[in-house]
Design an enzyme around this catalytic site. Structure first.
Site, short mmCIF file in Angstrom:
data_model
loop_
_atom_site.label_atom_id
_atom_site.label_comp_id
_atom_site.label_asym_id
_atom_site.label_seq_id
_atom_site.Cartn_x
_atom_site.Cartn_y
_atom_site.Cartn_z
N HIS A 1 26.83 54.90 76.24
CA HIS A 1 26.53 56.28 76.67
C HIS A 1 27.83 57.08 76.90
O HIS A 1 28.15 57.47 78.02
CB HIS A 1 25.74 56.18 77.97
CG HIS A 1 25.07 57.41 78.44
ND1 HIS A 1 25.73 58.56 78.77
CD2 HIS A 1 23.75 57.69 78.68
CE1 HIS A 1 24.89 59.48 79.18
NE2 HIS A 1 23.67 58.99 79.13
N GLU B 1 26.28 59.75 72.22
CA GLU B 1 25.98 58.36 72.58
C GLU B 1 25.50 57.55 71.36
O GLU B 1 24.64 58.03 70.61
CB GLU B 1 24.91 58.32 73.65
CG GLU B 1 25.21 59.19 74.85
CD GLU B 1 23.98 59.53 75.65
OE1 GLU B 1 23.04 58.70 75.67
OE2 GLU B 1 23.94 60.63 76.22
O1 TA6 Z 1 21.99 60.78 77.79
C1 TA6 Z 1 20.75 61.26 77.91
C2 TA6 Z 1 20.15 60.95 79.27
O2 TA6 Z 1 19.06 60.12 79.09
C3 TA6 Z 1 19.82 62.26 79.94
O3 TA6 Z 1 18.42 62.52 79.85
C4 TA6 Z 1 20.32 62.08 81.37
O4 TA6 Z 1 19.35 61.47 82.16
C5 TA6 Z 1 21.53 61.20 81.11
O5 TA6 Z 1 21.07 60.25 80.16
C6 TA6 Z 1 22.17 60.59 82.34
O6 TA6 Z 1 21.36 59.62 82.91
P1 TA6 Z 1 21.87 58.95 84.29
O7 TA6 Z 1 20.83 57.93 84.66
O8 TA6 Z 1 23.23 58.30 84.00
O9 TA6 Z 1 22.02 60.07 85.27
#
Ligand code: TA6
Length: 296
Positions: free
Chosen positions: A168, A270
């Site tokens: 990510h 990501e």
């Molecule tokens: O990267 C996409 C995502 O799924 C977003 O919807 C947002 O929730 C992000 O990840 C961050 O997630 P987190 O649990 O690290 O706050």
């Protein structure tokens, strides 16, 4: 612990371990081509600085550095599920791999002058309470002219595993208005905000919250930043999907570990294994995917 890590895995002049923020052990890597920092918390790359450049990765100034809490930024490892748990809202978003402390299993200075480190996380009573499978997870981080992160899942259980996962990556940018993402044109994507499906017609502009899953995508993705006068290339292997995310104003304000204005200085591109690209791993087998990040 730090002394033992340095004794067993340190490499004079290129790899040493130290206590980082929150007194969390981290690997500090210095090669002739780049520097990097990898936290043992989540085996999370926090920094990748090619020689003569600013950090390619971004970490929130408001990130927590605590047990059982995700570090906000760098390259979090989301595993064994992406986003919310499919059936249990009480389980942590994006799985538990990024919440746990990993071990170091090997380190190497390659003939090309890169540093390669392998981190591992094994199933435990704690993980079994969250996810009833025995596994070994290994994360290979290679630092040099490029940064390569490979995540390998070994199924040690007697049942097959279905896993969604993500590397990510949070990238540092100058200003959303000065950034264009190339390589996603003509690609089908799901807009997570509306759950509707579209086809990307032009390089996406970051001028609002964006949360998109690009599907059947194997090309490189380019983050062209006119403000920093650089282009970051994000390549992947054994992944056919990309998530692009910027929380923009309202969502930034709702996240305690994210500064209200920090949406201006980051974009997530990501490398993921989700939707029809999830991993199905039979007992006794393994599967990996990777992301490679470099300036072009
Ligand atoms: O990267 C996409 C995502 O799924 C977003 O919807 C947002 O929730 C992000 O990840 C961050 O997630 P987190 O649990 O690290 O706050």
């Amino acid at each position: 612990m730090i002394n033992q890590l340095n004794r067993e895995y340190g490499i004079d002049g290129v790899l040493r371990f130290e206590l980082g923020q929150g007194a969390i052990p981290q690997a500090c890597i210095t090669t002739e081509f780049a520097k990097a920092v990898v936290s043992l918390h989540g085996a999370q790359v926090l920094s990748y600085v090619p020689s003569g450049q600013q950090d390619i990765l971004w970490v929130s100034h408001k990130s927590h550095f605590e047990e059982q809490t995700a570090i906000r930024g760098g390259i979090p490892i989301c595993w064994p599920w992406f986003n919310a748990h499919p059936t249990d809202a009480d389980k942590p978003s994006h799985g538990f791999a990024r919440l746990m402390d990993w071990s170091v299993v090997s380190s190497e200075l390659t003939d090309e002058g890169d540093v390669s480190i392998c981190f591992a996380l094994e199933s435990s009573d704690e993980s079994m309470r969250l996810w009833p499978y025995r596994f070994q997870l290994t994360c290979w981080v290679r630092v040099g002219r490029a940064l390569r992160v490979e995540l390998n899942t070994s199924n040690l259980s007697s049942d097959s595993m279905r896993i969604s996962a993500a590397l990510h990556s949070y990238f540092a940018i100058s200003d959303p208005a000065k950034v264009r993402l190339y390589g996603l044109e003509n690609t089908r994507f799901i807009d997570a905000l509306s759950t509707k499906e579209f086809v990307e017609s032009a390089p996406p502009v970051i001028d609002r919250e964006i949360d998109r899953v690009y599907l059947e995508h194997t090309d490189d993705c380019l983050i062209a930043d006119a403000g920093l006068k650089r282009t970051i290339c994000v390549s992947k292997s054994n992944s056919h999907s990309v998530v692009v995310w910027n929380p923009w104003i309202d969502k930034s304000r709702r996240m305690r570990d994210f500064g209200n204005d920090e949406y201006k200085n980051m974009i997530c591109v990501e490398t993921v294994k989700i939707y029809d690209d999830i991993m199905e791993i039979e007992p006794g087998t393994h599967q990996s995917f990777s992301t490679t990040i470099r300036l072009v």
